[in-house]
Design an enzyme around this catalytic site. Structure first.
Site, PDB file in Angstrom:
ATOM      1  N   ARG A  81       0.540  -1.176  -0.173  1.00 16.39           N
ATOM      2  CA  ARG A  81       0.271   0.568   0.151  1.00 16.39           C
ATOM      3  C   ARG A  81       0.347   1.706   0.051  1.00 16.39           C
ATOM      4  NH1 ARG A  81      -5.465   2.040   2.346  1.00 16.39           N
ATOM      5  NH2 ARG A  81      -5.274   4.165   1.746  1.00 16.39           N
ATOM      6  N   ARG A  90      -5.540   1.484  -4.275  1.00 15.46           N
ATOM      7  CA  ARG A  90      -5.073   0.972  -3.574  1.00 15.46           C
ATOM      8  C   ARG A  90      -4.752  -0.078  -3.707  1.00 15.46           C
ATOM      9  NH1 ARG A  90      -8.720   2.251   0.269  1.00 15.46           N
ATOM     10  NH2 ARG A  90      -9.312   4.271  -1.093  1.00 15.46           N
ATOM     11  N   ASP A  93      -6.346  -2.577   1.790  1.00 14.08           N
ATOM     12  CA  ASP A  93      -7.163  -1.647   2.474  1.00 14.08           C
ATOM     13  C   ASP A  93      -7.585  -2.506   3.071  1.00 14.08           C
ATOM     14  OD1 ASP A  93      -7.660   0.750   3.461  1.00 14.08           O
ATOM     15  OD2 ASP A  93      -9.544   0.380   2.702  1.00 14.08           O
ATOM     16  N   ASP A  95      -9.844  -2.259   7.146  1.00 17.08           N
ATOM     17  CA  ASP A  95     -10.345  -1.480   8.156  1.00 17.08           C
ATOM     18  C   ASP A  95     -11.304  -2.119   8.950  1.00 17.08           C
ATOM     19  OD1 ASP A  95     -10.758   1.364   6.466  1.00 17.08           O
ATOM     20  OD2 ASP A  95     -11.645   0.015   5.169  1.00 17.08           O
TER      21      ASP A  95
END
Length: 152
Positions: A81, A90, A93, A95
Site C-alpha cells: 500500500r 490501492r 486496504d 478497516d
C-alpha cells in the site's frame, strides 16, 4: 481475547490475490476464525477507477483496538500500500469494522466503522460470516446491494 471484524479491499495489480494475501497476513494480528468469499464491487467515493475486490474476516486478537489499527496499517505497507488520495486506488486496504461490542470515537479510530451500515462492499461480506449483520445488509437500497457481486 477480542473478536474483531476486518474489511479488506484492493483494486490495483491482482486485486483478488492481494485480498487473499491480506487475509493470510491477518494471522500476524490474531487467529482468523472466518473469512468471506471475494466480492467484485464498484468504487465508492471516487468512481473513476477500477472495480474493487472486497472481503471480510473475523479475527480473534489480544491486541487493543489502537494496537490492532497500528498493526493492520503496517500490514498494508508490507503488502504494497502506498499513501494516496482518499478513496483512491490501492493495492490493499484494511478497516476495523467492529471490535467486540465496543463503541469508540477517538481521533483516527471509530468503532464500529462509522459508515459500515451504508457500504455494501463492507456490509455484504461481513454479513456472510457474521449473522448479526444480515438484516443490515438486507436493508441496504437495492442499487447498493447490486453494486456487490460474488467473484466467480
Amino acid at each position: 481475547m477480542a473478536r474483531a471484524g476486518i474489511g479488506l479491499g484492493s483494486n490495483l495489480g491482482d486485486p483478488a490475490a492481494n485480498v487473499r494475501a491480506g487475509i493470510a497476513a491477518l494471522a500476524e494480528v490474531g487467529t482468523v476464525t472466518a473469512s468471506s468469499r471475494l466480492y467484485r464491487t464498484k468504487p465508492w467515493g471516487r468512481t473513476d477507477q477500477p472495480d474493487f475486490c472486497n472481503a471480510a474476516a473475523i479475527v480473534e486478537t489480544e491486541l487493543s483496538p489502537r494496537d490492532l489499527l497500528q498493526r493492520i496499517k503496517e500490514l498494508e505497507r508490507t503488502l504494497g500500500r502506498k499513501e494516496s488520495e482518499r478513496w483512491g486506488p490501492r493495492a490493499i486496504d484494511f478497516d476495523i469494522l467492529f471490535y467486540d461490542e465496543l463503541q469508540l470515537n477517538e481521533p483516527g479510530l471509530q468503532i464500529p466503522h462509522p459508515r459500515l451500515r451504508e457500504r455494501a462492499f463492507a456490509l455484504v461480506p461481513l454479513a456472510e460470516i457474521d449473522e448479526r449483520y444480515a438484516a443490515d445488509a438486507a436493508n441496504l437500497p437495492a442499487a447498493e446491494r447490486a453494486s456487490v457481486e460474488a467473484n466467480p
